[in-house]
Write a protein that holds these residues in place. Sequence first.
Motif, PDB file in Angstrom:
ATOM      1  N   UNK A  49       0.854  -1.184   0.000  1.00  0.00           N
ATOM      2  CA  UNK A  49       0.000   0.000   0.000  1.00  0.00           C
ATOM      3  C   UNK A  49       0.890   1.234   0.000  1.00  0.00           C
ATOM      4  N   UNK A  74       0.334   4.299   0.317  1.00  0.00           N
ATOM      5  CA  UNK A  74       0.064   5.370   1.281  1.00  0.00           C
ATOM      6  C   UNK A  74       0.315   4.969   2.732  1.00  0.00           C
ATOM      7  N   UNK A  75       0.239   3.671   3.016  1.00  0.00           N
ATOM      8  CA  UNK A  75       0.409   3.251   4.412  1.00  0.00           C
ATOM      9  C   UNK A  75       1.625   2.353   4.614  1.00  0.00           C
ATOM     10  N   UNK A  76       2.229   1.906   3.519  1.00  0.00           N
ATOM     11  CA  UNK A  76       3.389   1.026   3.641  1.00  0.00           C
ATOM     12  C   UNK A  76       3.059  -0.393   4.057  1.00  0.00           C
ATOM     13  N   UNK A  77       1.778  -0.715   4.112  1.00  0.00           N
ATOM     14  CA  UNK A  77       1.415  -2.076   4.519  1.00  0.00           C
ATOM     15  C   UNK A  77       1.642  -3.068   3.382  1.00  0.00           C
ATOM     16  N   UNK A 112       7.140  -8.567  10.735  1.00  0.00           N
ATOM     17  CA  UNK A 112       6.656  -8.071  12.027  1.00  0.00           C
ATOM     18  C   UNK A 112       7.611  -8.201  13.211  1.00  0.00           C
ATOM     19  N   UNK A 143       5.709  -7.210  20.862  1.00  0.00           N
ATOM     20  CA  UNK A 143       6.445  -8.165  20.028  1.00  0.00           C
ATOM     21  C   UNK A 143       5.408  -8.881  19.177  1.00  0.00           C
ATOM     22  N   UNK A 144       5.546  -8.743  17.861  1.00  0.00           N
ATOM     23  CA  UNK A 144       4.440  -9.125  16.968  1.00  0.00           C
ATOM     24  C   UNK A 144       4.615 -10.523  16.395  1.00  0.00           C
ATOM     25  N   UNK A 165      -0.403 -13.877  13.602  1.00  0.00           N
ATOM     26  CA  UNK A 165      -1.731 -14.297  14.025  1.00  0.00           C
ATOM     27  C   UNK A 165      -2.382 -15.078  12.874  1.00  0.00           C
ATOM     28  N   UNK A 201       8.152  -3.287   8.648  1.00  0.00           N
ATOM     29  CA  UNK A 201       6.999  -2.662   9.291  1.00  0.00           C
ATOM     30  C   UNK A 201       6.421  -1.606   8.377  1.00  0.00           C
ATOM     31  N   UNK A 202       5.106  -1.434   8.407  1.00  0.00           N
ATOM     32  CA  UNK A 202       4.496  -0.429   7.544  1.00  0.00           C
ATOM     33  C   UNK A 202       5.161   0.942   7.680  1.00  0.00           C
ATOM     34  N   UNK A 203       5.468   1.347   8.902  1.00  0.00           N
ATOM     35  CA  UNK A 203       6.035   2.679   9.098  1.00  0.00           C
ATOM     36  C   UNK A 203       7.374   2.811   8.367  1.00  0.00           C
ATOM     37  N   UNK A 245       6.739   2.790   4.554  1.00  0.00           N
ATOM     38  CA  UNK A 245       6.179   4.078   4.116  1.00  0.00           C
ATOM     39  C   UNK A 245       7.257   5.162   4.114  1.00  0.00           C
ATOM     40  N   UNK A 285       0.624  -4.497  14.780  1.00  0.00           N
ATOM     41  CA  UNK A 285       0.796  -5.909  14.435  1.00  0.00           C
ATOM     42  C   UNK A 285       0.958  -6.774  15.676  1.00  0.00           C
ATOM     43  N   UNK A 286       1.427  -6.201  16.765  1.00  0.00           N
ATOM     44  CA  UNK A 286       1.611  -6.996  17.979  1.00  0.00           C
ATOM     45  C   UNK A 286       0.331  -7.025  18.805  1.00  0.00           C
ATOM     46  N   UNK A 344       6.777   0.990  16.947  1.00  0.00           N
ATOM     47  CA  UNK A 344       6.068   0.532  15.750  1.00  0.00           C
ATOM     48  C   UNK A 344       5.804   1.670  14.771  1.00  0.00           C
ATOM     49  N   UNK A 349       4.562   8.910  10.972  1.00  0.00           N
ATOM     50  CA  UNK A 349       3.760   7.852  10.355  1.00  0.00           C
ATOM     51  C   UNK A 349       2.322   7.904  10.851  1.00  0.00           C
ATOM     52  N   UNK A 351       0.577  10.550   9.005  1.00  0.00           N
ATOM     53  CA  UNK A 351       0.250  10.081   7.656  1.00  0.00           C
ATOM     54  C   UNK A 351      -0.996   9.192   7.677  1.00  0.00           C
ATOM     55  N   UNK A 352      -1.042   8.266   8.668  1.00  0.00           N
ATOM     56  CA  UNK A 352      -2.202   7.381   8.749  1.00  0.00           C
ATOM     57  C   UNK A 352      -3.484   8.165   8.986  1.00  0.00           C
ATOM     58  N   UNK A 389      -4.505   9.560   5.604  1.00  0.00           N
ATOM     59  CA  UNK A 389      -4.920   8.523   4.645  1.00  0.00           C
ATOM     60  C   UNK A 389      -6.233   7.888   5.075  1.00  0.00           C
TER      61      UNK A 389
END
Lengths: 149, 789, 282
Positions: free
Chosen positions: B651, B653-656, B694, B713-714, B717, B776-778, B781, C186-187, C258, C263, C266-267, C270
Amino acid sequence: MRIDGTFSFNANREKVWDVLLDPEALKACIPGCQSMTLTGENTYVITLTVGIAQFKGTYDGNVSIQDAHRPDQYEIHVDGKGRPGWVRGVGKIRLVDAANGTTTVEVEGDATIGGPVFSIGSRFVPPAAKLLMGQFFNAMKKRVEGSAS
Amino acid sequence: MAVATPTRAFGASIRRREDPRLITGRGKFTDDIHLANAATAMFVRSPHGHARIVSIDTSAASAHPGVLGVYTFENVKGFISGMPCAWPTTNTGDTLKLATYPPLADGKVRYFGEAVALVVAVDPNTAADAVDLVHVDYDPLPAVINNEAAVAPGAPLIHDSAPGNQAFRWSLVGGDTNGALAHADVRISQTLVNQRLIATPLETRCAVADYNPASGEVTVWVTSQNPHIHRLLIALSTGIPEHKIRVIAGDVGGGFGAKIPYYAGEALCIFASKELGVPVRWSESRSENYVATAHGRDHIQHIEVGATKEGKITALKVTAYASLGAYPSTAAPGVPTWLFGCIIQGPYDIPNNEVHVIGVYTNTTPTDAYRGAGRPEATYMLERVIDLVAAKVGRDPVEVRRLNFVKKDQFPFKVANGTLTYDSGDYELALDQALHTVDYTHLRAWQEEQRAAGKLVGIGFSSYVEICGLGPSSAANAMGFAGGLYDSATIRVHPTGKVTVFTGVHSHGQGHETSFAQIVARDLGLKVDDVDVIHGDTDKVQHGMGTYGSRSAAVGGGALHMAGMKIRAKAQKIAAHLLEVAEEDIEWVDDAFRVKGSPDKAKTIPDCAFAAYMAGNLPAGVTPVLEEQHWYDPENFVFPFGTHICVVEVDRETGETHIKRYVAIDDCGEIINPMLRDGQVHGGIAQGIAQALWEEAVYDENGQLLSGSLMDYAIPKASVMPHLELGHTVTPSPHNPLGVKGIGEAGTIASTPAVVNAVMDALSPLGIHHIDMPLRPAKVWAAIDAASH
Amino acid sequence: MHPAPFAYKAAHSVEEALELLRSHEDAKILAGGQSLIPALKLRLTQPAMLIDISKISSLRGIRRENGKLIIGSGTTHREIEKSSLVAEASPLLASLAPQIGDVQVRHRGTFGGSLAHADPAGDWPAAALAVDAELVIAGAHGTRTVHASDFFTGMLSTVINADELLTEIRVPGEGTPGIYLKHRNAASGYATVGVAVTATHNHGRIGTVSIAVTGATPVAFRASAAEHALTGHAVSAHLLDEAASHAADGLECLSDIHAPAAYRAQLVKVMVRRALGKLLHA
Ligand SMILES: Cc1cc2nc3c(=O)[nH]c(=O)nc-3n(C[C@H](O)[C@H](O)[C@H](O)COP(=O)(O)OP(=O)(O)OC[C@H]3O[C@@H](n4cnc5c(N)ncnc54)[C@H](O)[C@@H]3O)c2cc1C
């Protein structure tokens, strides 16, 4: 962790200075201050119960005022520990003349925080620190401006 | 007697026989062991990453009602003074500096969460209250977290015995890398960070120790992947005679390598039980597990590559800074050296390569093996390198892989540094099958359309070969591992033909109770339900080396098959005797011994077992009872391989990152149970994707663990996992009698680079070539944002 | 992970709960326990007494009265998620509820508990602000009603006093189109940023818009400037772009391992844009 802030006081620098560094005022305005004892020149032993809402912890530590140049600037050094963790930090505080005889207090803080709570709740710590700093200066402001009138 | 119908047990997707027990709460994990009068142990842990201990005041805690004892290093050192390291890796010349690893901090703490004092109380609540009453005065010291900063001049010194924080230097050299680099058409330099991970087994670690002062015997229930290694290390480190120690690792809820090591918490339960005369139990909380149980990975790698214009790699030079954390854990030094360096060229024919590893101490939790152990670090590096080379020479990464692959007629293939000989493989076959599955030509066309529409979509590859089935012992010994790497099996056929199997490997989620029964059922012509598998108790099971390095099927399964063949050999004599024909006149067909030419005249294993226990009618020289044992030491490792393909959309715009497709073609040789195999691949891929996107253990510069709980800590899931399209090729290993190769780690090894390569492919139109994990998305992005300014 | 000692008492009515609060020093309300129990286990909070309100049936349930949805503070996230009344009367709440935690958490955690806890990354505060919920707080001297805009006073802090109880939440129930978009950490699965938006439009013109944001700052807030920029204007992609692009102006966003502040900002932009797009089809 950086904690910066700017606070304006409706009084001149000397007046602000005298209140900011008055042990009685410090004791009254430091959030959660339980006790504060002078142990040396500009050095105190302090016990605090602080936190956000119900999440409070008790910390024992030392506070010292260093490098003080009335009415321009001073440094406040803090070092404390409690069950939730520990903190060490230095705040550089500058008093700047502002319009109409008011004073702007600029704070540049740098703190190191650690311990078990930081490790599981680090997201809460910077906003909490900022909040506590705000509480402190707002209480001081009341004191300064209250006694000015 | 009736002849058993063929069971076709081997190769069938039989449901896990352990599951009814485990999913209905009837498993028996270490924390389920409740002994009368058991006391609870808890630890006071360091809030600092690096500090001198000025004083420890235990008086208030000791005086607290219900507290049985409070101990510091001074109290326990007479019982155990240091945690042993079982893999003091070789090939380090005189550089190896194994720092002492005290069970409780000795004068100094070297990582956040290091145990400083032990509190034992009548129950957990009392122990927790008392932990708060131990006052430790620390003098904080500067900490060092980064692997390269640790060995830079002027870094804070962690151990006086390891100058410059260097644990060792280790190298392997094959060919003339510098020469080849000098003559290469293209050269690439890249630094890659393989981040620190936390294993996070669902069951945290736990130990219960029961010392019997009358007999001098101790029983230790412990969350272990290798109970006999635990027993040996307990004996060596405490002086309790080995034959007086019983280690039981019953149901274990996941290990991922973190339950290989022998830890202080376990040793100190024994100490406290001996000291206090009651059983002592200790059970980690999750946040304690995050500091007290070994972490994994943590490399910084500098890479130099030379290649031809076509993308044929001619030279590869890797210098890796690998962190052991603050102390050398049980197997730690072997992981970033032998398990990483040997396989540095992966599935590729790279004639000139060098790997240099600098093992370092940092103010962090000790590291050890973590699913894949060394091989993911090599595979990620290599697969990123292939893509960087492909980008540099302007070719499709598929073609660059193909060009560099070891070809199928090159097996057995000796790697350039001479350490390994790959058994068998057809790397192109797996690649082609993966390409076919995704319909590669159309996929690239689709990507072009998407890009034209402004989408960031990418296709990532990962081809791998791994070293599995650890043994043989001779290799293990040469690498400095303080143990053999054989394994063992006992097959006890009871008079009724039911079977109990004792295996020296260990199941902590893999499903041995099912797959091992399938091996025996096939070999002995029985139903799977007639075979029970016992593991994890040193008083029941003969010496074995446990499970790690995807060794169970290849080595433990090999031992089981050999023991099965011994049963068959003895039973054949009995069958011939009962059928009144010569042994040469019978053959094993359709699960029974049958007279050649008249297959209806037959005896099954149960028939022979009954006779063996009746014992009155046995052929001359045949002893009563039908039970056999075998220790199997493989002649070589096994080398599973495969290709994974990942398709992502990022993505903008969000880096996901969204995984659109995931295809895995793995070759683990013969497949015992396709469903269990798939389960291993699923879990492995989940962990590998998690490293890519993650997971990361984050420390601040003072050594505070910031990702200290599952809030930060991700782990992956189920809800965010993509659909996985699995396939396989079968290239049996000639190195073991079952032809199996091991599949426990393949998914983890392959998936991380497949995902990262896909994301980098997606971002390549923006001129982005590399971002360190986790993506990570951040972070993604920020890279997109920077690239578009 | 063992809490410090505390006393426990289950209340069976609001009056009993209030009486217990009054008569015990340092008592805390226990609702679903999904935020309080972890904090107790970590000994981050050490109240002398817990007053369990989960057995007070009058605090639980959803009904419609005078065009409003009345939701008891003890109603679980799951009950809201499954309620056809909520689906019809407040699409925003219906869209948010299933995005909280996981099914187990939603079965225990409560609407009121979540609002009272005021976690900076909690989801419900954004919805409460966006729909301008009225929060009914019971105390020794009867009840008072507070608008969501006055309810949250800071991180983890609200106007509820130590001897008070949040009893119900009143939400406009005329079915205003609304949506909640969430970027999950994500966590933890909590909101890195969550935006709750409601909007109406008529013949291509925007009627009312409300935009509330959680996760980005220590306390959830309404993006009033963006709302103003939209209200009454003709719907166009350009207008939505423009309004959303200023949604994070002047924010001092939170920062963690995170998501750095930039960021989060930005979110906010968006996600506000995407939520508006979904509601206004542009
Ligand atoms: C694994 C997990 C994941 C989660 N994910 C999310 C998520 O994605 N999004 C999200 O928003 N939340 C999430 N939560 C939190 C969850 O929504 C909680 O239910 C909620 O924050 C608190 O509600 P509770 O009923 O559990 O309150 P409790 O935990 O019982 O109480 C919380 C606080 O509110 C006070 N309180 C409770 N009720 C009242 C009342 N009626 N009056 C006055 N004070 C009261 C209590 O005294 C306490 O201080 C998660 C929790 C867990 C454990």
